[in-house]
Scaffold this motif. Structure first.
Motif, PDB file in Angstrom:
ATOM      1  N   TYR A 124     -13.734 -19.244  10.349  1.00  0.00           N
ATOM      2  CA  TYR A 124     -14.026 -18.069  10.433  1.00  0.00           C
ATOM      3  C   TYR A 124     -14.460 -17.251   9.123  1.00  0.00           C
ATOM      4  O   TYR A 124     -13.650 -18.100   8.130  1.00  0.00           O
ATOM      5  N   TRP A 125     -15.089 -16.509   8.882  1.00  0.00           N
ATOM      6  CA  TRP A 125     -15.711 -16.082   7.327  1.00  0.00           C
ATOM      7  C   TRP A 125     -15.699 -14.249   7.639  1.00  0.00           C
ATOM      8  O   TRP A 125     -15.947 -13.589   9.002  1.00  0.00           O
ATOM      9  N   GLY A 126     -14.988 -13.526   6.541  1.00  0.00           N
ATOM     10  CA  GLY A 126     -15.134 -12.428   5.967  1.00  0.00           C
ATOM     11  C   GLY A 126     -16.527 -12.032   5.814  1.00  0.00           C
ATOM     12  O   GLY A 126     -17.564 -13.059   4.843  1.00  0.00           O
ATOM     13  N   LYS A 127     -16.527 -10.614   5.329  1.00  0.00           N
ATOM     14  CA  LYS A 127     -17.779 -10.228   4.917  1.00  0.00           C
ATOM     15  C   LYS A 127     -18.099  -9.865   3.249  1.00  0.00           C
ATOM     16  O   LYS A 127     -19.184 -10.061   3.261  1.00  0.00           O
ATOM     17  N   GLY A 128     -16.990 -10.275   2.401  1.00  0.00           N
ATOM     18  CA  GLY A 128     -16.949 -10.250   1.692  1.00  0.00           C
ATOM     19  C   GLY A 128     -16.506  -9.004   0.827  1.00  0.00           C
ATOM     20  O   GLY A 128     -16.724  -8.365   1.215  1.00  0.00           O
ATOM     21  N   THR A 129     -16.399  -9.445  -0.708  1.00  0.00           N
ATOM     22  CA  THR A 129     -15.662  -8.385  -1.222  1.00  0.00           C
ATOM     23  C   THR A 129     -15.930  -8.527  -2.957  1.00  0.00           C
ATOM     24  O   THR A 129     -15.805  -9.308  -3.047  1.00  0.00           O
ATOM     25  N   LEU A 130     -16.981  -7.743  -3.536  1.00  0.00           N
ATOM     26  CA  LEU A 130     -17.417  -7.454  -5.050  1.00  0.00           C
ATOM     27  C   LEU A 130     -16.850  -7.261  -5.781  1.00  0.00           C
ATOM     28  O   LEU A 130     -15.668  -6.286  -6.212  1.00  0.00           O
ATOM     29  N   VAL A 131     -16.505  -8.255  -7.231  1.00  0.00           N
ATOM     30  CA  VAL A 131     -15.966  -8.480  -8.324  1.00  0.00           C
ATOM     31  C   VAL A 131     -16.649  -8.135  -9.229  1.00  0.00           C
ATOM     32  O   VAL A 131     -17.707  -8.958  -9.539  1.00  0.00           O
ATOM     33  N   THR A 132     -17.152  -7.520  -9.869  1.00  0.00           N
ATOM     34  CA  THR A 132     -17.727  -7.279 -11.700  1.00  0.00           C
ATOM     35  C   THR A 132     -16.665  -7.565 -12.360  1.00  0.00           C
ATOM     36  O   THR A 132     -15.892  -6.070 -12.542  1.00  0.00           O
ATOM     37  N   VAL A 133     -17.018  -8.333 -13.607  1.00  0.00           N
ATOM     38  CA  VAL A 133     -16.087  -8.259 -14.542  1.00  0.00           C
ATOM     39  C   VAL A 133     -16.881  -8.285 -15.909  1.00  0.00           C
ATOM     40  O   VAL A 133     -18.323  -8.367 -15.586  1.00  0.00           O
ATOM     41  N   SER A 134     -16.761  -6.964 -16.216  1.00  0.00           N
ATOM     42  CA  SER A 134     -17.510  -6.759 -17.537  1.00  0.00           C
ATOM     43  C   SER A 134     -16.873  -6.570 -19.026  1.00  0.00           C
ATOM     44  O   SER A 134     -16.353  -5.757 -18.549  1.00  0.00           O
ATOM     45  N   ASP A 156     -16.523 -15.145 -13.369  1.00  0.00           N
ATOM     46  CA  ASP A 156     -16.482 -14.839 -12.257  1.00  0.00           C
ATOM     47  C   ASP A 156     -17.124 -13.669 -11.828  1.00  0.00           C
ATOM     48  O   ASP A 156     -16.297 -13.452  -9.777  1.00  0.00           O
ATOM     49  N   THR A 157     -17.362 -13.414 -11.992  1.00  0.00           N
ATOM     50  CA  THR A 157     -18.757 -11.630 -11.179  1.00  0.00           C
ATOM     51  C   THR A 157     -19.173 -12.354 -10.156  1.00  0.00           C
ATOM     52  O   THR A 157     -19.973 -13.628 -10.218  1.00  0.00           O
ATOM     53  N   ALA A 158     -18.656 -11.966  -8.728  1.00  0.00           N
ATOM     54  CA  ALA A 158     -19.228 -12.149  -7.122  1.00  0.00           C
ATOM     55  C   ALA A 158     -19.498 -12.023  -6.224  1.00  0.00           C
ATOM     56  O   ALA A 158     -17.936 -11.346  -6.414  1.00  0.00           O
ATOM     57  N   VAL A 159     -19.705 -12.353  -5.526  1.00  0.00           N
ATOM     58  CA  VAL A 159     -19.029 -11.408  -3.815  1.00  0.00           C
ATOM     59  C   VAL A 159     -17.868 -12.399  -3.721  1.00  0.00           C
ATOM     60  O   VAL A 159     -18.168 -13.330  -3.271  1.00  0.00           O
ATOM     61  N   TYR A 160     -16.740 -12.239  -3.430  1.00  0.00           N
ATOM     62  CA  TYR A 160     -15.450 -12.942  -2.300  1.00  0.00           C
ATOM     63  C   TYR A 160     -15.174 -13.205  -1.383  1.00  0.00           C
ATOM     64  O   TYR A 160     -15.294 -11.883  -0.822  1.00  0.00           O
ATOM     65  N   GLY A 189     -10.187  -5.435  -1.914  1.00  0.00           N
ATOM     66  CA  GLY A 189      -9.427  -5.442  -3.818  1.00  0.00           C
ATOM     67  C   GLY A 189     -10.532  -5.823  -4.188  1.00  0.00           C
ATOM     68  O   GLY A 189     -10.167  -5.633  -5.781  1.00  0.00           O
ATOM     69  N   GLY A 190     -11.827  -5.821  -3.794  1.00  0.00           N
ATOM     70  CA  GLY A 190     -12.676  -6.075  -4.839  1.00  0.00           C
ATOM     71  C   GLY A 190     -12.664  -4.614  -5.585  1.00  0.00           C
ATOM     72  O   GLY A 190     -12.317  -3.728  -5.656  1.00  0.00           O
ATOM     73  N   GLY A 191     -13.488  -5.144  -6.964  1.00  0.00           N
ATOM     74  CA  GLY A 191     -14.232  -3.541  -8.332  1.00  0.00           C
ATOM     75  C   GLY A 191     -14.449  -4.190  -9.187  1.00  0.00           C
ATOM     76  O   GLY A 191     -14.178  -5.331  -9.405  1.00  0.00           O
ATOM     77  N   LEU A 192     -14.521  -3.307 -10.006  1.00  0.00           N
ATOM     78  CA  LEU A 192     -15.369  -3.801 -11.376  1.00  0.00           C
ATOM     79  C   LEU A 192     -13.675  -3.703 -12.325  1.00  0.00           C
ATOM     80  O   LEU A 192     -12.862  -2.952 -12.502  1.00  0.00           O
ATOM     81  N   VAL A 193     -13.810  -4.730 -13.022  1.00  0.00           N
ATOM     82  CA  VAL A 193     -12.854  -4.541 -14.524  1.00  0.00           C
ATOM     83  C   VAL A 193     -13.282  -5.406 -15.140  1.00  0.00           C
ATOM     84  O   VAL A 193     -14.436  -6.155 -15.886  1.00  0.00           O
ATOM     85  N   GLN A 194     -12.219  -4.902 -16.045  1.00  0.00           N
ATOM     86  CA  GLN A 194     -13.304  -5.928 -17.791  1.00  0.00           C
ATOM     87  C   GLN A 194     -12.738  -6.792 -18.029  1.00  0.00           C
ATOM     88  O   GLN A 194     -11.401  -7.727 -17.606  1.00  0.00           O
ATOM     89  N   ILE A 195     -13.088  -7.586 -19.212  1.00  0.00           N
ATOM     90  CA  ILE A 195     -13.144  -9.057 -19.541  1.00  0.00           C
ATOM     91  C   ILE A 195     -11.802  -8.412 -20.178  1.00  0.00           C
ATOM     92  O   ILE A 195     -10.776  -7.599 -20.807  1.00  0.00           O
ATOM     93  N   GLY A 196     -10.598 -10.215 -19.642  1.00  0.00           N
ATOM     94  CA  GLY A 196      -9.582 -10.048 -19.597  1.00  0.00           C
ATOM     95  C   GLY A 196      -8.718  -9.154 -18.643  1.00  0.00           C
ATOM     96  O   GLY A 196      -7.502  -9.609 -18.168  1.00  0.00           O
TER      97      GLY A 196
END
Length: 114
Positions: free
Chosen positions: A103-113, A89-93, A8-15
């Motif tokens: 247990y941990w997942g490997k993470g998914t990147l969220v980038t807010v730009s 909020d930009t981070a690896v989640y 579900g991670g990805g690039l999203v605009q502010i707001g």
């Protein structure tokens, strides 16, 4: 060993909004709790939100009122609905599940730009 699949991670605009998903290879009906953490570039991993086996939820102050953690037992998935996203909020989640062993997942990147 429990495998954790995040998406579900990805690039999203502010707001904007994104919804993260986390599906363990073991039934979430047996969890003690599940949580989302995040790690921004150059910073330590921080707790974002969690949900207990009874469905109680907690949020960090930085996301309270904007993010919602929920669980879908039928799909064996925990979600993090993220609204009103900000650049900070930009981070690896990372998804985390406590089955007695954590247990941990490997993470998914969220980038807010902008």
């Amino acid at each position: 060993q429990v495998q954790m699949v995040e998406s579900g991670g990805g690039l999203v605009q502010i707001g904007g909004s994104l919804r993260l998903s986390c599906t363990p290879s073991r039934s979430i009906s047996t969890i003690n709790s599940m949580a989302w953490y995040r790690q921004a570039p150059g910073k330590q991993r921080e707790w974002v939100a969690d949900i207990t086996s009874r469905g109680s939820t907690r949020y960090s102050g930085s996301v309270k009122g904007r993010f919602i953690i929920s669980r879908d037992n039928a799909n064996n998935t925990v979600y993090l609905q993220m609204n009103s996203l900000k650049p900070e909020d930009t981070a690896v989640y990372y998804c985390n599940a406590d089955f007695g062993t954590v247990y941990w997942g490997k993470g998914t990147l969220v980038t807010v730009s902008s």
